[in-house]
Design a protein around this motif. Structure first.
Motif, PDB file in Angstrom:
ATOM      1  N   ARG A  21       1.018  -1.460  -0.196  1.00  0.00           N
ATOM      2  CA  ARG A  21       0.281  -0.085  -0.223  1.00  0.00           C
ATOM      3  C   ARG A  21       0.632   1.515  -0.154  1.00  0.00           C
ATOM      4  NH1 ARG A  21      -3.096  -2.926   4.128  1.00  0.00           N
ATOM      5  NH2 ARG A  21      -1.983  -2.177   5.042  1.00  0.00           N
ATOM      6  N   ILE A  22       2.101   1.424   0.825  1.00  0.00           N
ATOM      7  CA  ILE A  22       3.115   2.771   0.819  1.00  0.00           C
ATOM      8  C   ILE A  22       3.402   2.813  -0.157  1.00  0.00           C
ATOM      9  CG2 ILE A  22       4.799   3.401   1.977  1.00  0.00           C
ATOM     10  CD1 ILE A  22       4.081   1.966   4.319  1.00  0.00           C
ATOM     11  N   ILE A  23       3.783   1.481  -1.142  1.00  0.00           N
ATOM     12  CA  ILE A  23       4.611   1.902  -2.390  1.00  0.00           C
ATOM     13  C   ILE A  23       3.606   2.369  -3.989  1.00  0.00           C
ATOM     14  CG2 ILE A  23       5.196   0.949  -4.186  1.00  0.00           C
ATOM     15  CD1 ILE A  23       6.898  -1.271  -2.541  1.00  0.00           C
ATOM     16  N   ARG A  24       2.023   1.652  -3.489  1.00  0.00           N
ATOM     17  CA  ARG A  24       1.244   2.267  -4.192  1.00  0.00           C
ATOM     18  C   ARG A  24       1.144   3.741  -4.096  1.00  0.00           C
ATOM     19  NH1 ARG A  24      -0.701  -2.049  -3.628  1.00  0.00           N
ATOM     20  NH2 ARG A  24      -2.434  -2.088  -2.150  1.00  0.00           N
ATOM     21  N   SER A  25       1.016   3.931  -3.023  1.00  0.00           N
ATOM     22  CA  SER A  25       0.743   5.125  -2.980  1.00  0.00           C
ATOM     23  C   SER A  25       1.531   6.126  -3.010  1.00  0.00           C
ATOM     24  CB  SER A  25       0.635   6.243  -1.282  1.00  0.00           C
ATOM     25  OG  SER A  25       1.314   5.483  -0.222  1.00  0.00           O
ATOM     26  N   LEU A  26       3.230   6.313  -2.841  1.00  0.00           N
ATOM     27  CA  LEU A  26       4.053   6.485  -3.336  1.00  0.00           C
ATOM     28  C   LEU A  26       4.323   7.101  -4.556  1.00  0.00           C
ATOM     29  CD1 LEU A  26       7.014   5.285  -0.438  1.00  0.00           C
ATOM     30  CD2 LEU A  26       5.882   7.751  -0.564  1.00  0.00           C
ATOM     31  N   GLY A  39       5.617   7.622   4.417  1.00  0.00           N
ATOM     32  CA  GLY A  39       5.538   6.587   4.284  1.00  0.00           C
ATOM     33  C   GLY A  39       6.871   5.866   3.761  1.00  0.00           C
ATOM     34  N   TYR A  40       7.970   6.912   3.335  1.00  0.00           N
ATOM     35  CA  TYR A  40       9.324   6.116   2.765  1.00  0.00           C
ATOM     36  C   TYR A  40      10.003   5.675   4.556  1.00  0.00           C
ATOM     37  CZ  TYR A  40      13.893   5.255   1.470  1.00  0.00           C
ATOM     38  OH  TYR A  40      15.094   5.037   0.476  1.00  0.00           O
TER      39      TYR A  40
END
Length: 88
Positions: A21-26, A39-40
């Protein structure tokens, strides 16, 4: 970012899903700078935890491997594929 569960309380699957989810949002580029940094940072912590857990599991598998006559033999497991490493 929303309230987050401590990583050490998460299952491997939960941590993996949160990292996704974090990767998608970034990758979306819709986050403010502060949210992106938060997030990173969380993603790096999750990735370290996931890799550590995977290494521990690989070590357990290596220890459990026995040769045919029943004597314990350490057999090195193949290293985990880290081609999905967090690259930002």
């Amino acid at each position: 970012m929303a309230e987050t569960k401590p990583i050490e309380e998460m299952s491997y699957k939960e941590a993996s899903q949160e990292l996704e989810r974090i990767i998608r949002s970034l990758e979306s580029g819709d986050l403010e700078l502060e949210e992106s940094l938060e997030g990173y940072t969380r993603g790096v912590e999750l990735l370290k935890s996931l890799r550590s857990r995977l290494a521990a599991a690989e070590q357990k598998v290596s220890v459990l491997m026995k040769d045919v006559d029943g004597t314990e033999t350490l057999v090195a497991a193949a290293p985990a594929d880290d081609s999905d490493a967090l690259r930002l």
